[in-house]
Every structure is written in C-alpha cells, then in structure tokens.
Design a protein around this motif. Structure first.
Motif, PDB file in Angstrom:
ATOM      1  N   ASN A 194       0.813  -1.216   0.000  1.00 17.04           N
ATOM      2  CA  ASN A 194       0.000   0.000   0.000  1.00 17.04           C
ATOM      3  C   ASN A 194       0.851   1.273   0.000  1.00 17.04           C
ATOM      4  O   ASN A 194       0.400   2.324   0.454  1.00 17.04           O
ATOM      5  N   LYS A 195       2.078   1.191  -0.512  1.00 15.26           N
ATOM      6  CA  LYS A 195       2.967   2.343  -0.589  1.00 15.26           C
ATOM      7  C   LYS A 195       3.068   2.839  -2.030  1.00 15.26           C
ATOM      8  O   LYS A 195       2.779   2.116  -2.987  1.00 15.26           O
TER       9      LYS A 195
ATOM     10  N   LYS B 156       6.074  13.662  -5.437  1.00 15.17           N
ATOM     11  CA  LYS B 156       5.010  14.050  -4.510  1.00 15.17           C
ATOM     12  C   LYS B 156       4.244  12.821  -4.015  1.00 15.17           C
ATOM     13  O   LYS B 156       3.853  11.968  -4.803  1.00 15.17           O
ATOM     14  N   ASN B 157       4.072  12.752  -2.693  1.00 12.72           N
ATOM     15  CA  ASN B 157       3.333  11.656  -2.040  1.00 12.72           C
ATOM     16  C   ASN B 157       3.981  10.281  -2.248  1.00 12.72           C
ATOM     17  O   ASN B 157       3.328   9.250  -2.104  1.00 12.72           O
TER      18      ASN B 157
ATOM     19  N   ASN C   3       9.685  16.531  -0.482  1.00 11.79           N
ATOM     20  CA  ASN C   3       8.433  15.778  -0.430  1.00 11.79           C
ATOM     21  C   ASN C   3       8.414  14.703   0.655  1.00 11.79           C
ATOM     22  O   ASN C   3       7.497  13.877   0.690  1.00 11.79           O
ATOM     23  N   ARG C   4       9.428  14.716   1.515  1.00 15.39           N
ATOM     24  CA  ARG C   4       9.486  13.847   2.698  1.00 15.39           C
ATOM     25  C   ARG C   4       9.325  12.368   2.335  1.00 15.39           C
ATOM     26  O   ARG C   4       8.579  11.609   2.969  1.00 15.39           O
ATOM     27  N   VAL C   5      10.054  11.970   1.284  1.00 10.64           N
ATOM     28  CA  VAL C   5      10.133  10.551   0.926  1.00 10.64           C
ATOM     29  C   VAL C   5      10.789   9.804   2.081  1.00 10.64           C
ATOM     30  O   VAL C   5      11.709  10.312   2.722  1.00 10.64           O
ATOM     31  N   GLN C   6      10.320   8.596   2.360  1.00  8.10           N
ATOM     32  CA  GLN C   6      10.881   7.844   3.482  1.00  8.10           C
ATOM     33  C   GLN C   6      12.307   7.364   3.204  1.00  8.10           C
ATOM     34  O   GLN C   6      13.196   7.507   4.039  1.00  8.10           O
ATOM     35  N   LYS C   7      12.519   6.755   2.037  1.00  4.84           N
ATOM     36  CA  LYS C   7      13.822   6.166   1.740  1.00  4.84           C
ATOM     37  C   LYS C   7      14.123   6.260   0.254  1.00  4.84           C
ATOM     38  O   LYS C   7      13.252   6.032  -0.577  1.00  4.84           O
TER      39      LYS C   7
END
Length: 329
Positions: free
Chosen positions: A4-5, A73-74, A115-119
């Motif tokens: 779900n990512k 984005k997102n 965009n605050r991507v995790q990794k």
C-alpha cells in the motif's frame, strides 16, 4: 514494507526497472511510478505488464528538477536507476553524463527531501570504486552525494547498492557474444586478460530489495558476486551454442576500460563489514551513532581489496550461471 505504498522508479523502463517492477508488484503497493524519457519504452512496458492499473507512467528527465519534484510528490520510496552507463559514450560526452548522473542525482535528493520521501535507494556500480573512466567518476560522485544527504534530512534516508555486471541488461556483453556466435562471426573482445563480476537479473533484484529493506541510511551495500575471465565465458558460450570452434578477435581496451573491476577499494575496506553471506556493507567515515550501533557486532572484511580477478569461476560454474540466466537455451 512496500504494501500500500507509493514507489517511484527512475529509469524504470530498463532491464533493472522492469524486473524490479515485477518483484514490487508482489508486495501489493498502492502505486508504482515509472519515470523515464522514452515514450516508446513506456508503451512497450505498459503492454508487457498488461496495462496494470498499479503502474503510472511519467515522461520526464532526472535533469529537470521541476519534473522530478512533481514525480516525487506523495511518494514513500524512490529507486534511483536512471543513468548514462555506456563507458565509451560517457567518455565521448562527459558533459551529458555529468548532467544525468550527478545533477540528476542531486535533483532526486532535493526533491525527495522536499516531499518527505521515506527512503531513497541509489543503484550504483563497481565502476564507482577506484574510478578511471568518466562514468565511474560520476557514479562515485552520486554515491557520495547520496550518503552525505543523510545529514540534510531527519525524515528521508539515503542508501546505495553497488553491484557489477548483470547478465542480459541493455547493452551488456553476453547477448552480443551470443549473437556473434550464433551468426558464425568472430567474437570481439577487448582483452583476453579481462575479468568481470556477474550476477543474474533476478539475483540482483532480490539483493536490491533485501538491502533496501534493512538499511537505515548512510550505508553502501555491496553485492557479493562471482567473477570470471571474459575469454572463459566466451568459451562456455561457444561450447554450448556452436558446433564449430569460436574465433575471438582481440580489439584492444577501449578508452576508460579496466582490465579488472573493483567492488570494494583498499580505501573502503577498513570500514567495510561482512553483513551476510550475500552482502558487504561499507559504512561512512563519519557515521551517526545510530548507524554504528546497528553494525557493531559484525566482523570486518578479511580482504584489502575486493577485485574481480581474485574470485574467478571455473567453466562449470560459468555454465551454471549462464543456464540460470537463460542464455544457453
């Protein structure tokens, strides 16, 4: 991790990108964004994946920050595969190589932080270790930019995966050798002394995904790879694909080409650890306590340098590798 990512793959229409996409779909992600420049490759890939609704195709270039910023984005995870990779072309057009491999990587880093991507997982190459050609130099710059980027954000982590040659990828030698043998032509080889690291595409993607899952940020994961002399690989192909002796033409080493490749240099080995039977992990020279504490139980590597001419397969193992990769059918 990927269920779900939203995942972005730059250079996603290439051999690595398609195999990675195929594997990621098994995790049931929300969306996989395929970011590349060639619309024909995107159409072909869309058809190959039966117009899977999970895939979103985006025309864009990593050189274009606005396009990269919009594409991230997102997004939860970025796999950065886009690069100019052909050594002679990179030698002949260093300015273009710099724009894609260095400025493009900087754009990925900036956009991912915004965009605050995790990794972010950067796919690198053995040519980045002790680089002598322009391609290797730009990938070495890319690695350093990625590792240093961990100090720029508390929300986005950056890691690198370094590997050697993957059998059958676009522009790789084995399909060329196979075609020359099947057509009864001379096989062109730049040097009979040359050695290279090899891995099948499925093995490479499995290792890529595993490393991307366990990494904290700041590491360079190095795939353990078998190596062989290229002349031995040609001999095995000839024995299996032709009833006549294969003639080999030595055409000389091309500009920027090494006799042997290096996966871990002598300067990196003092801070390289044995992570598992499949990986080494290179830690940054100024790591965070969090990073060091995770790996403090691991053993240091026993070698001074991890070089392709030190770990040679015999012809039996080469044949097994080629069969596994589907090149002897």
């Amino acid at each position: 991790m990927y269920q779900n990512k939203v995942i972005l793959i730059t250079g996603g229409t290439g051999s690595w990108g398609q195999e990675l996409t195929r594997n990621l779909l098994a995790y049931n992600p929300k969306e996989i964004r395929i970011f590349s420049r060639n619309e024909f490759s995107q159409v072909y890939m869309q058809q190959a994946f039966n117009n899977n609704s999970c895939l979103k195709f985006i025309i864009g270039d990593v050189r274009d920050f606005q396009a990269v910023e919009e594409a991230t984005k997102n997004v939860d995870y970025v796999f950065h595969l886009a690069a100019l990779k052909h050594v002679p072309i990179c030698e002949a057009q260093p300015g273009e190589t710099l724009k894609t491999n260095v400025i493009g990587t900087e754009n990925i880093i900036r956009a991912s932080i915004i965009n605050r991507v995790q990794k972010v997982i950067d796919v690198s190459t053995d040519k980045a270790a002790e680089p002598i050609n322009f391609y290797g130099m730009t990938k070495s710059f890319g690695e350093k930019l990625m590792i240093q980027a961990n100090s720029l954000s508390e929300t986005t982590s950056f890691i690198c995966i370094r590997g050697g040659n993957v059998l059958g990828t676009n522009g790789s030698a084995v399909p060329i050798f196979k075609k020359q043998i099947l057509l009864g032509k001379e096989v062109t080889l730049t040097s009979k002394e040359m050695t290279r690291f090899f891995l099948t595409i499925s093995e490479a993607i499995n290792l890529l995904l595993k490393a991307s899952e366990v990494a904290i940020g700041g590491e360079i994961f190095v795939m353990k790879m078998n190596a062989c002399r290229i002349i031995d690989l040609i001999d095995v192909l000839g024995q299996n694909l032709s009833s006549n002796p294969v003639k080999v033409k030595d055409v000389g080493i091309r500009p920027g080409e090494k006799l042997h490749e290096v996966l871990v240099s002598q300067y990196e080995s003092p801070h390289t650890l044995k992570y598992s039977d499949q990986y080494y992990v290179i830690l940054p020279t100024h790591p965070s306590y969090k990073l060091y504490s995770k790996y403090q139980h691991l053993e240091k590597v026993p070698f001074i340098k991890y070089q392709s001419n030190d770990y040679l397969m015999n012809q039996e193992n080469i044949e097994r590798m080629l069969k596994k990769g589907g090149f002897l059918q």
